[in-house]
Design a protein around this motif. Structure first.
Motif, mmCIF file in Angstrom:
data_model
loop_
_atom_site.group_PDB
_atom_site.id
_atom_site.type_symbol
_atom_site.label_atom_id
_atom_site.label_comp_id
_atom_site.label_asym_id
_atom_site.label_seq_id
_atom_site.Cartn_x
_atom_site.Cartn_y
_atom_site.Cartn_z
ATOM 1 N N ILE A 1 0.846 -1.189 0.000
ATOM 2 C CA ILE A 1 0.000 0.000 0.000
ATOM 3 C C ILE A 1 0.885 1.245 0.000
ATOM 4 N N PRO A 2 0.597 2.228 -0.845
ATOM 5 C CA PRO A 2 1.378 3.477 -0.816
ATOM 6 C C PRO A 2 1.287 4.109 0.565
ATOM 7 N N SER A 3 2.417 4.423 1.162
ATOM 8 C CA SER A 3 2.434 4.902 2.544
ATOM 9 C C SER A 3 1.526 6.105 2.794
ATOM 10 N N PRO A 4 1.390 7.053 1.861
ATOM 11 C CA PRO A 4 0.492 8.179 2.155
ATOM 12 C C PRO A 4 -0.969 7.764 2.334
ATOM 13 N N TYR A 5 -1.334 6.572 1.810
ATOM 14 C CA TYR A 5 -2.725 6.138 1.884
ATOM 15 C C TYR A 5 -2.990 5.223 3.078
ATOM 16 N N ASP A 6 -1.973 4.957 3.889
ATOM 17 C CA ASP A 6 -2.170 4.135 5.070
ATOM 18 C C ASP A 6 -3.107 4.859 6.026
ATOM 19 N N VAL A 7 -4.043 4.128 6.622
ATOM 20 C CA VAL A 7 -5.037 4.771 7.485
ATOM 21 C C VAL A 7 -4.419 5.129 8.826
ATOM 22 N N PRO A 8 -5.025 6.061 9.559
ATOM 23 C CA PRO A 8 -4.492 6.443 10.872
ATOM 24 C C PRO A 8 -4.403 5.248 11.811
ATOM 25 N N ARG A 9 -3.354 5.221 12.590
ATOM 26 C CA ARG A 9 -3.131 4.123 13.527
ATOM 27 C C ARG A 9 -3.468 4.557 14.950
ATOM 28 N N GLY A 10 -3.318 3.602 15.871
ATOM 29 C CA GLY A 10 -3.523 3.904 17.282
ATOM 30 C C GLY A 10 -4.912 4.453 17.544
ATOM 31 N N LYS A 11 -4.982 5.507 18.336
ATOM 32 C CA LYS A 11 -6.277 6.077 18.708
ATOM 33 C C LYS A 11 -6.951 6.818 17.560
ATOM 34 N N GLY A 12 -6.251 6.994 16.450
ATOM 35 C CA GLY A 12 -6.863 7.636 15.295
ATOM 36 C C GLY A 12 -7.701 6.681 14.458
#
Length: 222
Positions: A120-131
């Motif tokens: 997956i292109p890194s800019p399109y990775d979804v927010p992690r953790g509490k995001g």
């Protein structure tokens, strides 16, 4: 919807999400305490003219924390389950990896379909953790706006501004995340179709976000 998004980015496969909808009386999402059977799910999908070889049945247990998500991968033609698995989702986990939620079902899909795993292109990775939880809730908000026309328009929504507030807050908290920013843009466009006056209330805040936290030029062109 999150699983469909992951399939889009991480495999060459195409997918679509089917969501049960109450069509009589007060229209809206249909919630059930029990998961659909494999045969019933395949039959419903076939009624919708879905041109697919496989279906994934997802059932969420959300009465206690952590949540549990059950997945079943079913061959549509014979309504036979060829993979069953589950994952837990602890919403307040500060280091939550969203991909851990769907890694099992994605691996099963790739194995059964011989689909390659795509990075997956890194800019399109979804927010992690509490995001991640606000991201999921914002996906639901976008879906709610897109189905509002069927349910009676803006009058069918309870606190529609909360939908914008949530996804805008997510974009502010994750200013360099393109997935969050695209979700904000899509949400604003969907809201504008049914309630343009509400979107106008947020124009200055949206412009300020773009002015103070512009995405990198390479990301904008992605």
């Amino acid at each position: 919807m999150f699983l469909e998004q992951e399939l889009f980015f991480r495999t060459p496969l195409s997918a679509q999400t089917l969501i049960p909808w109450v069509t009589e009386g007060s229209q809206g999402y249909m919630l059930g305490q029990r998961p659909w059977t494999d045969a019933h799910s395949a039959e419903v999908a076939s009624r919708k003219d879905v041109d697919a070889e496989w279906i994934v049945i997802v059932h969420l247990h959300a009465k206690s924390d952590p949540w549990t998500v059950d997945f079943r991968l079913v061959r549509m033609a014979r309504a036979i389950c060829e993979y069953a698995g589950s994952a837990t989702l602890k919403l307040d986990d500060p280091v939550l990896d969203p991909q851990s939620l769907v890694s099992g079902i994605l691996s099963a899909i790739r194995e059964k379909t011989d689909a390659k795993e795509l990075p997956i292109p890194s800019p399109y990775d979804v927010p992690r953790g509490k995001g991640f939880y606000p991201y999921l809730m914002s996906l639901e908000g976008l879906l709610t706006l897109k189905t509002a026309k069927r349910a009676g328009g803006i009058e069918s929504l309870h606190s529609p501004r909360d939908i914008i507030d949530r996804v805008l807050g997510l974009a502010v908290d994750c200013p360099s995340n393109i997935a969050a920013r695209l979700l904000l843009i899509q949400t604003a466009r969907a809201m504008k179709e049914i309630a343009p006056t509400i979107v106008s209330e947020y124009e200055s805040r949206l412009e300020r976000l773009e002015r103070e936290c512009p995405l990198e030029q390479s990301t904008q062109g992605s």
